[in-house]
Design a protein around this motif. Structure first.
Motif, mmCIF file in Angstrom:
data_model
loop_
_atom_site.group_PDB
_atom_site.id
_atom_site.type_symbol
_atom_site.label_atom_id
_atom_site.label_comp_id
_atom_site.label_asym_id
_atom_site.label_seq_id
_atom_site.Cartn_x
_atom_site.Cartn_y
_atom_site.Cartn_z
ATOM 1 N N ILE A 175 82.605 -49.392 28.531
ATOM 2 C CA ILE A 175 82.926 -48.528 29.799
ATOM 3 C C ILE A 175 84.262 -48.556 29.872
ATOM 4 C CG2 ILE A 175 80.658 -49.065 30.854
ATOM 5 C CD1 ILE A 175 82.219 -50.962 32.991
ATOM 6 N N GLY A 176 85.029 -47.304 30.801
ATOM 7 C CA GLY A 176 86.245 -47.166 31.130
ATOM 8 C C GLY A 176 86.235 -47.183 32.728
ATOM 9 N N VAL A 177 87.084 -47.999 33.283
ATOM 10 C CA VAL A 177 87.139 -47.680 34.817
ATOM 11 C C VAL A 177 88.583 -47.628 35.025
ATOM 12 C CG1 VAL A 177 85.120 -49.021 35.496
ATOM 13 C CG2 VAL A 177 87.161 -50.306 34.891
ATOM 14 N N ASN A 178 88.906 -46.622 35.734
ATOM 15 C CA ASN A 178 90.280 -46.204 36.051
ATOM 16 C C ASN A 178 90.694 -46.141 37.433
ATOM 17 O OD1 ASN A 178 90.705 -45.673 32.963
ATOM 18 N ND2 ASN A 178 89.155 -43.934 33.557
ATOM 19 N N CYS A 179 91.807 -46.785 37.913
ATOM 20 C CA CYS A 179 92.276 -46.597 39.187
ATOM 21 C C CYS A 179 91.017 -46.905 40.379
ATOM 22 C CB CYS A 179 92.711 -45.215 39.474
ATOM 23 S SG CYS A 179 94.369 -44.776 38.421
ATOM 24 N N GLY A 180 90.390 -48.032 40.045
ATOM 25 C CA GLY A 180 89.299 -48.166 40.725
ATOM 26 C C GLY A 180 89.128 -49.078 41.937
ATOM 27 N N VAL A 181 88.103 -48.959 42.776
ATOM 28 C CA VAL A 181 87.740 -49.809 43.772
ATOM 29 C C VAL A 181 86.910 -50.782 43.199
ATOM 30 C CG1 VAL A 181 86.791 -49.963 46.120
ATOM 31 C CG2 VAL A 181 87.717 -47.877 45.317
ATOM 32 N N TYR A 182 87.260 -52.064 43.311
ATOM 33 C CA TYR A 182 86.475 -53.280 42.681
ATOM 34 C C TYR A 182 86.514 -54.497 43.770
ATOM 35 C CZ TYR A 182 88.711 -50.744 38.674
ATOM 36 O OH TYR A 182 89.052 -49.787 37.633
ATOM 37 N N PHE A 183 85.588 -55.514 43.608
ATOM 38 C CA PHE A 183 85.690 -56.484 44.540
ATOM 39 C C PHE A 183 85.220 -56.195 45.917
ATOM 40 C CE2 PHE A 183 88.811 -57.717 41.429
ATOM 41 C CZ PHE A 183 87.812 -58.786 40.846
ATOM 42 N N LEU A 184 84.499 -54.963 46.085
ATOM 43 C CA LEU A 184 84.069 -54.346 47.392
ATOM 44 C C LEU A 184 83.082 -55.357 47.962
ATOM 45 C CD1 LEU A 184 83.968 -51.961 49.133
ATOM 46 C CD2 LEU A 184 82.163 -51.157 47.792
#
Length: 293
Positions: A175-184
């Motif tokens: 997968i690719g995650v770009n400029c993301g919102v993580y640890f929500l």
């Protein structure tokens, strides 16, 4: 930004104006065949998708599903068409889709729609050059959060069982995650972070689903993580990389910067007019190609 007091309609207008400036003058590449406005669900325009692939395609191609960003309240496949067609130019079949947006539709509507896209692909594999043994997922901003969460659903059966929908029987090679919102949901409740997206969910129910990272196992797919010098979410990217590596998951992480030193902003990779965007997309697609069977 105070998420409780944002004017969503005005934000949609402002963001669309900015995206129109970004894409002004772009045209679809002649080398790509675009099958557009295909219905995959029951929610009208919110459940339409496009399929892009090179015109000279014979047989099947490794396939990417793109989940667009927009804070869960904005965006559609049209804003991502040039980016997704550029990925198709790199030798992929790409599925680019609309999903239901907040606040008109609430969590987990985008995840349900992502799942329905994959079910539609399974049902229509003979009609398109989908190679579902070489399947990839990519998303940015809120779409990166959805990418991370759906990849967790697909790789952790115990987590998948918490949701009301039955997960599509697919496996993502990477997968690719770009400029993301993580640890929500880790520092504050997910509901407080995006109240218009989680409006009717109670905190106890959300605590069983967030933070998503609590449910990531070593079966999670290899992950490409990108951000940029002036991405307002950049501080989340390197910690995600470190977390996934601690789980034994193969990753690549890069913070992109302009050689000139000029600012490089959130979701810069979508644009098709700057060399740095193409570099990012080239490198992320090279990462995907490492996992083609």
């Amino acid at each position: 930004m105070d998420m409780n007091n944002i004017d969503i309609n005005q934000m949609r207008i402002d963001m669309k104006e900015g995206d129109a400036i970004r894409d002004a003058g772009l045209v679809a590449p002649e080398s790509i065949l675009a099958k557009k406005d295909i219905s995959y669900g029951e929610f009208g325009i919110s459940n339409l998708l496009d399929v892009y692939y090179p015109k000279e395609t014979v047989g099947k191609l490794p396939t990417i599903v793109n989940i667009h960003g927009g804070g869960f309240f904005y965006g559609d496949k049209e804003l991502y068409q040039f980016y997704c067609m550029s990925l198709a130019e790199r030798g992929f079949c790409v599925v680019n889709f609309n999903y239901r947006l907040a606040p008109e539709y609430l969590f987990p509507s985008p995840l349900e729609d992502t799942n329905n896209v994959l079910l539609w692909m399974l049902a229509n594999v003979d009609n398109y050059p989908f190679d579902l043994t070489n399947l990839f997922l990519v998303g940015d901003s809120a779409g990166a959060q959805l990418t991370e969460q759906y990849a967790t659903i697909s790789s952790n059966p115990d987590y998948a069982q918490i949701f009301s929908f039955k997960a599509a029987p697919v496996t993502f090679n990477a997968i690719g995650v770009n400029c993301g919102v993580y640890f929500l949901g880790q520092e504050e409740s997910a509901k407080n972070a995006f109240p218009y997206y989680f409006d009717e969910q109670d905190t106890d129910s959300l605590s069983k689903l967030f933070p998503v990272e609590s449910f990531i196992t070593n079966h999670f797919p290899p992950t490409s993580i990108t951000t940029a010098t002036d991405d307002f979410l950049k501080e989340l990217a390197q910690p995600l990389d470190a977390f996934l590596q601690s789980k034994g998951i193969e990753t690549t992480y890069k913070l992109y910067e302009q050689p000139s030193g000029e600012p490089l902003y959130h979701v810069f990779h979508i644009g098709q007019k700057e060399a740095i965007s193409h570099q990012c997309n080239d490198e992320q697609m090279a990462f995907f190609k490492r996992y083609i069977i």
